[in-house]
Design a protein around this motif. Structure first.
Motif, PDB file in Angstrom:
ATOM      1  N   ARG A   1       1.280   2.700  -3.820  1.00 42.35           N
ATOM      2  CA  ARG A   1       0.362   2.667  -4.687  1.00 42.35           C
ATOM      3  C   ARG A   1       0.212   4.090  -5.134  1.00 42.35           C
ATOM      4  NH1 ARG A   1      -3.527  -1.882  -1.907  1.00 42.35           N
ATOM      5  NH2 ARG A   1      -2.185  -3.466  -1.825  1.00 42.35           N
ATOM      6  N   VAL A   2       0.172   4.926  -4.374  1.00 46.53           N
ATOM      7  CA  VAL A   2      -0.029   6.436  -4.819  1.00 46.53           C
ATOM      8  C   VAL A   2       0.955   6.825  -5.919  1.00 46.53           C
ATOM      9  CG1 VAL A   2      -0.152   8.817  -4.172  1.00 46.53           C
ATOM     10  CG2 VAL A   2      -1.381   7.193  -2.731  1.00 46.53           C
TER      11      VAL A   2
ATOM     12  N   GLU B   1       0.664   7.867  -9.984  1.00 52.28           N
ATOM     13  CA  GLU B   1       1.135   8.829 -10.296  1.00 52.28           C
ATOM     14  C   GLU B   1       2.253   8.759 -11.357  1.00 52.28           C
ATOM     15  OE1 GLU B   1       2.293  12.991 -10.894  1.00 52.28           O
ATOM     16  OE2 GLU B   1       0.674  12.086 -10.064  1.00 52.28           O
TER      17      GLU B   1
ATOM     18  N   LYS C   1      -8.818   1.474  -2.518  1.00 53.22           N
ATOM     19  CA  LYS C   1      -8.999   2.937  -2.357  1.00 53.22           C
ATOM     20  C   LYS C   1      -7.466   3.485  -2.421  1.00 53.22           C
ATOM     21  CE  LYS C   1     -13.126   3.087   0.702  1.00 53.22           C
ATOM     22  NZ  LYS C   1     -13.502   3.224   1.763  1.00 53.22           N
ATOM     23  N   ILE C   2      -7.261   4.544  -3.318  1.00 53.40           N
ATOM     24  CA  ILE C   2      -5.898   5.289  -3.464  1.00 53.40           C
ATOM     25  C   ILE C   2      -6.240   6.755  -3.725  1.00 53.40           C
ATOM     26  CG2 ILE C   2      -3.897   5.734  -4.779  1.00 53.40           C
ATOM     27  CD1 ILE C   2      -4.230   2.576  -5.816  1.00 53.40           C
ATOM     28  N   ASP C   3      -5.623   7.549  -2.772  1.00 55.23           N
ATOM     29  CA  ASP C   3      -5.872   8.962  -2.729  1.00 55.23           C
ATOM     30  C   ASP C   3      -4.981   9.638  -3.707  1.00 55.23           C
ATOM     31  OD1 ASP C   3      -6.748  11.502  -2.105  1.00 55.23           O
ATOM     32  OD2 ASP C   3      -5.612  11.369  -0.253  1.00 55.23           O
ATOM     33  N   HIS C   4      -5.709   9.751  -5.024  1.00 52.38           N
ATOM     34  CA  HIS C   4      -5.100  10.337  -6.173  1.00 52.38           C
ATOM     35  C   HIS C   4      -6.182  11.052  -6.945  1.00 52.38           C
ATOM     36  CE1 HIS C   4      -2.629  10.995  -9.875  1.00 52.38           C
ATOM     37  NE2 HIS C   4      -1.498  10.756  -9.099  1.00 52.38           N
ATOM     38  N   ALA C   5      -5.826  12.388  -7.428  1.00 55.53           N
ATOM     39  CA  ALA C   5      -6.908  12.957  -8.035  1.00 55.53           C
ATOM     40  C   ALA C   5      -7.289  12.354  -9.484  1.00 55.53           C
ATOM     41  CB  ALA C   5      -6.273  14.416  -8.308  1.00 55.53           C
TER      42      ALA C   5
ATOM     43  N   GLU D   1       0.753  -1.253   0.063  1.00 51.99           N
ATOM     44  CA  GLU D   1       0.091   0.098  -0.144  1.00 51.99           C
ATOM     45  C   GLU D   1       0.910   1.284   0.003  1.00 51.99           C
ATOM     46  OE1 GLU D   1      -3.266   0.349   2.722  1.00 51.99           O
ATOM     47  OE2 GLU D   1      -3.822  -1.943   2.549  1.00 51.99           O
TER      48      GLU D   1
ATOM     49  N   TYR E   1      -7.271   8.976 -10.264  1.00 49.67           N
ATOM     50  CA  TYR E   1      -7.427   7.631  -9.996  1.00 49.67           C
ATOM     51  C   TYR E   1      -8.844   7.449  -9.436  1.00 49.67           C
ATOM     52  CZ  TYR E   1      -7.346   2.997  -7.894  1.00 49.67           C
ATOM     53  OH  TYR E   1      -7.694   1.887  -7.338  1.00 49.67           O
ATOM     54  N   THR E   2      -9.522   6.412 -10.110  1.00 39.15           N
ATOM     55  CA  THR E   2     -10.907   5.916  -9.575  1.00 39.15           C
ATOM     56  C   THR E   2     -11.076   4.581  -9.246  1.00 39.15           C
ATOM     57  OG1 THR E   2     -11.922   7.535 -11.199  1.00 39.15           O
ATOM     58  CG2 THR E   2     -13.250   5.916 -10.181  1.00 39.15           C
ATOM     59  N   ASP E   3     -11.242   4.292  -7.991  1.00 44.01           N
ATOM     60  CA  ASP E   3     -11.593   2.896  -7.561  1.00 44.01           C
ATOM     61  C   ASP E   3     -12.982   2.357  -8.142  1.00 44.01           C
ATOM     62  OD1 ASP E   3     -11.884   0.499  -6.182  1.00 44.01           O
ATOM     63  OD2 ASP E   3     -12.149   1.301  -4.437  1.00 44.01           O
TER      64      ASP E   3
END
Length: 343
Positions: free
Chosen positions: A218-219, A223, A238-242, A215, A244-246
């Motif tokens: 992954r961001v 990127e 779930k990945i916090d990136h503008a 994990e 990216y869509t889960d």
């Protein structure tokens, strides 16, 4: 008459025979927590051949009906590769009818794969079945519990399944070794709206943590995908990136998962089923390998760039979630991403 104890039954290199002469998958017994009292190895039945007991070669032009007992595993990746061999046999010998006997307790998403493959390879039947239900005039091959066959750990997987079914690797086309049977599968209509038509796909989660992409990285990998392709990144988890869509909830079954991989412009993954699906649909892929050498899994995939991480202490491990093992994996990924690999 030799009966198996608990450990021997669950690790038997082949299927089992019950006291009632029913062929049983040890996987089903393990999942159900059932007693193994009174079970024997199916290898005691001379009419049923097992390559782990004695290797053989088959001239399939002389075979009218093939029974594959307990094939081709209970994971998605193993099954995709194993079905490739059956599809190759049938393509080269259209007159051969194939019946595959499967563990009845296998995961639902694997069961769905076999349902999709049935028009390509043949009839699917749940175990147990009575050993007397199979004609001795047919070809009867047992490849049950293949995880415990020594050759499974020492041969590329496609070669293992070819060998287990008595087929020379030289007799199979490159396309058949790259899972192109998937292109024959009729996927149901698939609506991607409101998600983009053009996207790259990130599949970091394997069947075991030791083969998954950790994990913390992954961001960073998302990127890198965004910077490389300038396309939205879809993926699983779930990945916090503008950008990216889960799409986990949009991949509710195996057919949808196949469709997502098929439609991708590029796939970044680890040692997961996604790498085998991408090969079948000729999707460019990068795949990271931790415990299994890449050549054992993706040797025949021309559009796959494989990356072996330096983890000699974990070589050959089939599954692990041990903290010490996962720390080694994280260190290897950190080393890799700190200047030793570029997308």
């Amino acid at each position: 008459m030799t009966y198996l104890d608990q450990l021997s039954a669950l690790t038997n290199a082949g299927s089992l025979l019950s006291a009632n002469d029913e062929i049983v998958a040890s996987y089903d017994l393990e999942v159900e927590g059932a007693s193994v009292d009174g079970y024997r190895s199916l290898a005691t039945v001379s009419a049923i051949r097992n390559a782990n007991v004695e290797a053989f070669e088959i001239d399939y032009s002389r075979v009218s009906r093939l029974h594959v007992i307990n094939g081709m595993g209970v994971t998605l990746g193993d099954s995709i590769i194993g079905i490739s061999v059956l599809a190759a046999i049938r393509r080269a010998n259209p007159a051969v009818s194939i019946c595959i006997y499967r563990p009845r307790r296998d995961p639902e998403y694997v069961r769905q794969l076999y349902k999709l493959a049935e028009p390509v390879v043949g009839e699917i039947i749940d175990l147990p079945v009575h050993v007397g239900s199979m004609s001795r005039d047919d070809l009867l091959l047992d490849i049950g519990n293949h995880l415990f066959w020594p050759n499974f750990a020492s041969m590329p997987m496609i070669d293992f399944f070819l060998w287990s079914l008595g087929v020379s690797p030289d007799a199979v086309t490159a396309a058949d070794k790259a899972n192109e049977w998937l292109r024959q599968v009729k996927l149901p209509p698939f609506n991607r709206d409101p998600l983009p038509e053009k996207y790259v796909l990130f599949c970091p989660i394997a069947s075991t943590p030791v083969r998954s992409i950790p994990e913390p990285f992954r961001v960073e990998l998302v990127e890198r995908m965004w910077q490389k392709f300038n396309l939205p990144v879809l993926g699983f988890g779930k990945i916090d990136h503008a950008h990216y869509t889960d799409i986990t909830k949009r991949s509710c079954d195996t057919a949808a998962f196949l469709a997502w991989v098929k439609g991708a412009r590029f796939v970044l993954t680890s040692d997961t089923a996604a790498v085998h699906i991408a090969a079948g649909f000729d999707v460019p892929t990068v795949a990271f390998f931790t415990t299994i050498a890449a050549e054992m899994r993706v040797r025949d995939y021309p559009n796959c760039t494989a990356v072996d991480l330096p983890l000699p202490d974990l070589a050959g491990i089939q599954a692990s979630g041990r903290a010490a093992d996962l720390q080694l994996v994280e260190r290897a990924y950190r080393w890799l991403l700190d200047g030793h690999w570029a997308l």
